[in-house]
Motif scaffolding. Structure first.
Motif, PDB file in Angstrom:
ATOM      1  N   LEU A 240      -7.869 -46.637 -32.421  1.00  0.00           N
ATOM      2  CA  LEU A 240      -8.268 -45.658 -31.650  1.00  0.00           C
ATOM      3  C   LEU A 240      -8.181 -46.337 -30.107  1.00  0.00           C
ATOM      4  CD1 LEU A 240     -11.624 -44.842 -33.399  1.00  0.00           C
ATOM      5  CD2 LEU A 240      -9.502 -43.769 -33.720  1.00  0.00           C
ATOM      6  N   ARG A 241      -8.256 -45.419 -28.953  1.00  0.00           N
ATOM      7  CA  ARG A 241      -8.286 -45.733 -27.697  1.00  0.00           C
ATOM      8  C   ARG A 241      -9.252 -46.947 -27.602  1.00  0.00           C
ATOM      9  NH1 ARG A 241      -7.909 -40.165 -26.753  1.00  0.00           N
ATOM     10  NH2 ARG A 241      -9.877 -40.112 -26.272  1.00  0.00           N
ATOM     11  N   ALA A 242     -10.627 -46.934 -28.157  1.00  0.00           N
ATOM     12  CA  ALA A 242     -11.572 -47.791 -27.952  1.00  0.00           C
ATOM     13  C   ALA A 242     -10.934 -49.336 -28.643  1.00  0.00           C
ATOM     14  CB  ALA A 242     -12.630 -47.575 -28.580  1.00  0.00           C
ATOM     15  N   GLY A 243     -10.013 -49.439 -29.690  1.00  0.00           N
ATOM     16  CA  GLY A 243      -9.488 -50.472 -30.193  1.00  0.00           C
ATOM     17  C   GLY A 243      -9.132 -50.350 -31.382  1.00  0.00           C
ATOM     18  N   LYS A 244      -8.553 -51.509 -31.972  1.00  0.00           N
ATOM     19  CA  LYS A 244      -7.765 -51.730 -33.416  1.00  0.00           C
ATOM     20  C   LYS A 244      -8.493 -51.380 -34.490  1.00  0.00           C
ATOM     21  CE  LYS A 244      -4.470 -54.813 -35.251  1.00  0.00           C
ATOM     22  NZ  LYS A 244      -3.078 -54.147 -34.738  1.00  0.00           N
ATOM     23  N   ASN A 245      -8.013 -50.611 -35.358  1.00  0.00           N
ATOM     24  CA  ASN A 245      -8.629 -50.528 -37.052  1.00  0.00           C
ATOM     25  C   ASN A 245     -10.125 -50.022 -36.903  1.00  0.00           C
ATOM     26  OD1 ASN A 245      -6.143 -51.514 -38.080  1.00  0.00           O
ATOM     27  ND2 ASN A 245      -6.768 -53.679 -37.795  1.00  0.00           N
ATOM     28  N   LEU A 246     -10.365 -49.370 -35.985  1.00  0.00           N
ATOM     29  CA  LEU A 246     -11.892 -48.619 -35.750  1.00  0.00           C
ATOM     30  C   LEU A 246     -12.032 -47.437 -36.699  1.00  0.00           C
ATOM     31  CD1 LEU A 246     -12.713 -49.321 -32.063  1.00  0.00           C
ATOM     32  CD2 LEU A 246     -13.072 -50.642 -33.916  1.00  0.00           C
ATOM     33  N   ALA A 247     -10.894 -46.725 -37.307  1.00  0.00           N
ATOM     34  CA  ALA A 247     -10.949 -45.967 -38.337  1.00  0.00           C
ATOM     35  C   ALA A 247     -10.159 -46.406 -39.311  1.00  0.00           C
ATOM     36  CB  ALA A 247     -10.546 -44.511 -37.775  1.00  0.00           C
ATOM     37  N   GLY A 248     -10.809 -46.041 -40.698  1.00  0.00           N
ATOM     38  CA  GLY A 248     -10.159 -46.517 -41.835  1.00  0.00           C
ATOM     39  C   GLY A 248     -11.220 -46.529 -42.944  1.00  0.00           C
ATOM     40  N   ALA A 249     -10.706 -47.093 -44.177  1.00  0.00           N
ATOM     41  CA  ALA A 249     -11.420 -47.287 -45.303  1.00  0.00           C
ATOM     42  C   ALA A 249     -11.007 -48.378 -46.328  1.00  0.00           C
ATOM     43  CB  ALA A 249     -11.169 -45.862 -46.224  1.00  0.00           C
TER      44      ALA A 249
END
Length: 564
Positions: free
Chosen positions: A342-351
């Motif tokens: 995400l723009r906020a950082g690395k790998n912040l959406a996932g499973a």
């Protein structure tokens, strides 16, 4: 049907064998008439091992010929008895075992052979070679009163995809049996089986398979781990040009239906919501169902993106990792972490979505650009610092690995996967209060922040960010009085020696202190607003610390050139 061109090894016939007996059984499989019994007897004599013919053993146990068992009780009854006989024979001392043509086509028999530790060898023959051997033979029940060529073609279509699960494939010509035996014997003693590392999770255990040449036989390797022989392949444009054709052939030889071969642009920018959405739409347009496996062929970006799509599509599809970079082979392909940035950082959406199997073909590493190979090595160095003894190996052999030495790379992949598999098995979802899987983030709190500030534009690779993070973590450990003052110099000297950036000041880009601190405060490892770092007391002595004073971190970053 099209037949593969035989591969003939130039070995002289009738030579006297100098090979010692094998320490595991050999099971010869193949079509009727492929010479399993005649080759098996010669092989056993040469190696000083016992020989058994499964059909002969079945007839002795039943007290009647196989043709009569088939006619009186049917094939299912025969296969059940065959399975029991093969299991009994393989439970004893190592031997050479010739099986009937249909034995290995039975799923439970294949599993029993695999679980016994025996080596399955497919004697692959063409129809013209087999036809004279099976025509008019009353001992072959499937050919009685039928056109033998039609039967052969029908059986090949059904069985060859299953035979592809064998450990070795020997193409057999219409030649002297001694010549074929020479080639089988040489192949057995030249064979280096891939290493199989278990990841023993409570939900579904899986294996990490490490070896050379795995892409070409991927179908036979992954088939036992999947519910069906249907896949959708996800790769990136660069990797697909190098390795996708080999993978597709390897899958089709094992009878896989490839619903789609999809590619994404190479680079970290593909780990985005837009690319994730496009991939999901493409998978569904390809007609996937709940038993279609998503196969990730590529580096960490492809594995993370395809894994997240597999976790999400139809609420979860089987997933296979075939990593093609060193970084992905030693780290991101094992453990089931998937996601996008995400723009906020690395790998912040996932499973968390564990693969069914991981194939780490070390042979493909020879196609990596040197910078990519070095970047992947940073994760090996990280594992070395976590494990201890591996760090000593890194300092002694890391230069060989980044230079492309095959043996050094195989060792680096094996030991990294061994460490990570054990950590993941003990703490699958990073929930351990004592560190557990979180320890694998050594260097990543700093590294992710630096990488995010670079904008994932390729100017800084993930492994390069990790390398700088390792040096910073060692320096922070010294500041906190946790380790010897010489450790940072030791870490940075090794990383620099293998061509990696070891300090923030080594990068041409300048960073602001506020931006880096803001990135770290949004890191997934932050707890209750407190910065959390993996720190070191020494190689092999890593631990997590939750209450690091931000002022000390800021002072460290200023000393490395961060502005503000």
């Amino acid at each position: 049907m099209m037949e593969p061109a035989p591969a003939v090894l130039p070995i002289a016939a009738n030579r006297l064998s100098q090979h010692a007996p094998l320490k595991r059984s050999v099971v010869l499989i193949g079509m009727p008439g492929s010479g399993k019994s005649s080759i098996g007897k010669r092989l056993a004599t040469r190696l000083g091992m016992a020989f058994r013919d499964a059909d002969t053993e079945i007839e002795a146990a039943a007290g009647q010929p196989i043709t009569e068992i088939f006619s009186r009780y049917g094939e299912p009854h025969f296969r059940e008895g065959e399975r029991r006989v093969i299991g009994r024979l393989l439970a004893g001392p190592p031997l050479i075992l010739a099986t009937g043509g249909g034995a290995y086509a039975d799923a439970e028999t294949r599993r029993a052979i695999r679980d016994s530790g025996a080596l399955a060898v497919w004697l692959r023959c063409t129809v013209p070679v087999l036809l004279p051997r099976v025509s008019g033979r009353a001992t072959r029940p499937m050919f009685l009163n039928k056109d033998p060529e039609e039967v052969l073609n029908r059986l090949m279509a059904a069985r060859h995809p299953l035979y592809a699960e064998a450990d070795l494939v020997i193409d057999c010509l219409d030649e002297n049996p001694e010549t074929t035996t020479d080639r089988v014997e040489a192949a057995l003693h030249d064979h280096t089986p891939p290493a199989r590392l278990p990841v023993p999770l409570s939900g579904r255990a899986y294996e990490v398979v490490v070896g050379d040449g795995l892409l070409a036989r991927a179908g036979g390797l992954i088939a036992p781990a999947l519910p069906a022989r249907r896949v959708a392949i996800v790769s990136d444009a660069s990797v697909a040009g190098l390795h996708l054709p080999t993978l597709e052939v390897g899958l089709r030889e094992a009878g896989f239906e490839i619903r789609a071969s999809l590619t994404v642009p190479p680079g970290e920018a593909s780990k985005s919501f837009s690319q994730f959405g496009t991939l999901m739409e493409d998978l569904l347009a390809a007609g996937i169902d709940r038993q279609t496996a998503v196969v990730a062929l590529g580096g960490g970006v492809v594995g993370d993106l395809a894994g997240y799509a597999a976790a999400s599509a139809l609420r979860g599809l089987p997933f296979v990792q075939i990593p093609t970079t060193l970084l992905a082979q030693v780290d991101s392909s094992v453990g089931g972490k998937t996601g996008i940035n995400l723009r906020a950082g690395k790998n912040l959406a996932g499973a968390f979505h564990q693969p069914r199997i991981v194939l780490a073909d070390t042979g493909v590493l020879s196609t990596l650009p040197s910078r990519e190979l070095r970047a992947g090595y940073a994760e090996v160095a990280k594992h070395g610092l976590l494990q201890g003894a591996l760090w000593d190996w890194c300092e002694a052999n890391g230069a060989k690995a980044v230079a492309g030495d095959a043996a050094a790379l195989r060792h680096a992949v094996l030991e990294s996967c061994r460490l990570k598999a054990a950590v993941v098995a003990a703490d699958e979802r990073e929930e351990s209060p004592e560190g557990g899987r979180a320890l694998l983030n050594l260097g990543h709190t700093f590294g992710h922040a630096i990488e995010a500030e670079c904008g994932y534009d390729g100017s800084l690779l993930h492994g390069e960010g990790v390398a700088i993070g390792l040096g910073l973590a060692a320096r922070l450990s010294v500041i906190l009085g946790l380790c010897e003052a010489t450790l940072p110099e030791r870490v940075e000297a090794h990383l620099s020696a293998v061509g990696l950036p070891a300090r923030l000041s080594h990068l041409p880009r300048r960073f602001t202190l506020a931006a880096l601190m803001a990135r770290m405060r949004k890191d997934k490892k932050v707890r209750d607003g407190a910065l959390r770092f993996v720190l070191l007391r020494g190689p092999g002595q890593a631990f997590t610390k939750d209450d690091v004073d931000p002022a000390l971190v800021e002072a460290l970053l200023r000393s490395e050139g961060a502005q503000g």
